[in-house]
Scaffold this motif. Sequence first.
Motif, short mmCIF file in Angstrom:
data_model
loop_
_atom_site.label_atom_id
_atom_site.label_comp_id
_atom_site.label_asym_id
_atom_site.label_seq_id
_atom_site.Cartn_x
_atom_site.Cartn_y
_atom_site.Cartn_z
N THR A 179 0.84 -1.20 0.00
CA THR A 179 0.00 0.00 0.00
C THR A 179 0.88 1.24 0.00
OG1 THR A 179 -1.89 1.08 1.09
CG2 THR A 179 -0.16 0.23 2.53
N LYS A 180 0.27 2.39 -0.14
CA LYS A 180 0.98 3.66 -0.01
C LYS A 180 0.00 4.71 0.48
CE LYS A 180 0.49 5.31 -4.82
NZ LYS A 180 1.23 5.77 -6.02
N TRP A 181 0.54 5.80 1.04
CA TRP A 181 -0.31 6.89 1.49
C TRP A 181 0.45 8.21 1.39
CZ3 TRP A 181 1.77 3.35 5.01
CH2 TRP A 181 2.63 3.87 6.00
N GLY A 182 -0.34 9.30 1.34
CA GLY A 182 0.25 10.63 1.31
C GLY A 182 0.06 11.34 -0.01
N SER A 183 0.19 12.66 0.05
CA SER A 183 0.17 13.52 -1.13
C SER A 183 0.91 14.79 -0.75
CB SER A 183 -1.27 13.82 -1.56
OG SER A 183 -1.96 14.49 -0.52
N ASN A 184 1.15 15.64 -1.70
CA ASN A 184 1.88 16.87 -1.42
C ASN A 184 0.98 17.89 -0.73
OD1 ASN A 184 2.89 19.81 -2.64
ND2 ASN A 184 4.51 18.45 -1.95
N GLY A 185 1.49 18.47 0.36
CA GLY A 185 0.71 19.48 1.04
C GLY A 185 1.12 19.63 2.49
N THR A 186 0.34 20.38 3.24
CA THR A 186 0.65 20.67 4.64
C THR A 186 -0.38 20.10 5.61
OG1 THR A 186 -0.53 22.78 4.53
CG2 THR A 186 1.82 22.82 4.02
N GLY A 187 -1.40 19.44 5.10
CA GLY A 187 -2.42 18.87 5.96
C GLY A 187 -1.95 17.60 6.65
N ASP A 188 -2.76 17.11 7.57
CA ASP A 188 -2.45 15.85 8.24
C ASP A 188 -2.36 14.73 7.21
OD1 ASP A 188 -2.65 17.32 10.53
OD2 ASP A 188 -4.57 16.47 11.16
N GLY A 189 -1.26 13.98 7.25
CA GLY A 189 -1.07 12.88 6.30
C GLY A 189 -0.50 13.30 4.97
N GLN A 190 -0.30 14.61 4.78
CA GLN A 190 0.36 15.09 3.57
C GLN A 190 1.82 15.38 3.87
OE1 GLN A 190 -2.30 18.47 2.52
NE2 GLN A 190 -2.87 17.26 0.72
N PHE A 191 2.63 15.46 2.81
CA PHE A 191 4.07 15.64 2.99
C PHE A 191 4.61 16.70 2.05
CE2 PHE A 191 3.24 11.05 3.75
CZ PHE A 191 3.63 10.97 5.07
N ASN A 192 5.71 17.29 2.52
CA ASN A 192 6.51 18.16 1.67
C ASN A 192 7.97 17.76 1.93
OD1 ASN A 192 7.53 20.16 0.07
ND2 ASN A 192 6.64 21.87 1.22
N THR A 193 8.46 16.85 1.11
CA THR A 193 9.79 16.25 1.23
C THR A 193 9.90 15.31 2.44
OG1 THR A 193 10.66 18.35 0.36
CG2 THR A 193 12.27 16.71 0.99
N PRO A 194 9.17 14.21 2.43
CA PRO A 194 9.37 13.20 3.47
C PRO A 194 10.72 12.53 3.28
CG PRO A 194 7.92 12.34 1.77
CD PRO A 194 8.18 13.78 1.44
N HIS A 195 11.41 12.24 4.38
CA HIS A 195 12.77 11.72 4.25
C HIS A 195 13.04 10.56 5.19
CE1 HIS A 195 17.14 11.47 4.36
NE2 HIS A 195 17.22 12.29 3.32
N GLY A 196 13.17 10.83 6.49
CA GLY A 196 13.51 9.79 7.45
C GLY A 196 12.29 8.99 7.87
N VAL A 197 12.52 7.73 8.28
CA VAL A 197 11.43 6.88 8.71
C VAL A 197 11.92 5.93 9.79
CG1 VAL A 197 11.87 5.19 6.85
CG2 VAL A 197 9.59 5.31 7.92
N ALA A 198 11.06 5.67 10.78
CA ALA A 198 11.39 4.74 11.86
C ALA A 198 10.11 4.07 12.33
CB ALA A 198 12.08 5.47 13.02
#
Length: 331
Positions: free
Chosen positions: A192-211
Amino acid sequence: MHLNCSNSLKNYLVKRELIFIGPLLLFVLPLATAQQKEQPEEYSFIDKWDSEGSENGQLKGPHSIDVDSNNGLVYVADSGNNRVQKFSADGQFIATWGTEGSENGQFKNLHDVTVDPSGKFVYTLELGNNHRVQKFTADGKFISRWAYEETGGKESYKDPHQLAIDSFGNVYLPDKDGSTVLKFDSNGYFITKWGSNGTGDGQFNTPHGVAIDPQNDVFVTDMDNSRVQEFDSDGVFLFKWGTEGSGAGQFSKVTPGIDVDSNGFVYLIDKDGANVQKFNNNGKFITKWGSEGDDDGQFTKPEDIAVDSKTGNVYVTDTGNSRVQVFRIKN
């Protein structure tokens, strides 16, 4: 007779003190305890692996690091030498694999190394022309790979920079250019995948690190939004924290590395701020350390962080200084 009378008087006075002083103690002691808990934790520099070069155990621009706490092992993406190096928890060289190239088991623009929770498998991520994930045994034997242009049920991605593995062996990739997080099984098949470009909850602007935390919740550094976002393993938004700035709990727009320990504490690298910050799993700031420089405890372009939950050691790839630094909380 005199002795008994004196004892009675002492007992009376003690009781009087308990009557008048006791309630005061009930209010004062919890306040003192609360103030004590609010004191920020302090971390001490304890070691560095700073021999620069290409021999075994030497490093050149190490970019990523991860810890196998079960077996006391540390894996480093020795990016400038296009190889993975394996160390003991105290920095003793154990093994290495990889050379420059595009064949199986070779690397070019090696950017991330991650060991799965079982300690049996090690995953790497490359940028540039190779642009792929490779999977190895803990001894460096090549198992499989998948890349963005390959098909066979594998979802494409554009520009991932880190990966993380949950307790079921699933692989999570934040895609910077796609503004999404992608989830694969341990063989690279898309889930699966999730997210889109933006500033809302669940949106991203350059996602990078993950843990991944012990409950398999997913923490992502949303760099250009200067925040961390938390999701469950299916991508349902749970929580967020962070604002842009240089104060406690604030971030620059370059936060490449993140890790979560076995107690759920979150550790984050602020590359431009040249520091490490620690939070609880609700985003409450606990402490930070580090500054720009090349002295012990200072950083130049730090990239990644890994926490050994058994020893308490915190490992940081101080990439610009071509070294790994090790910290531990003060007793």
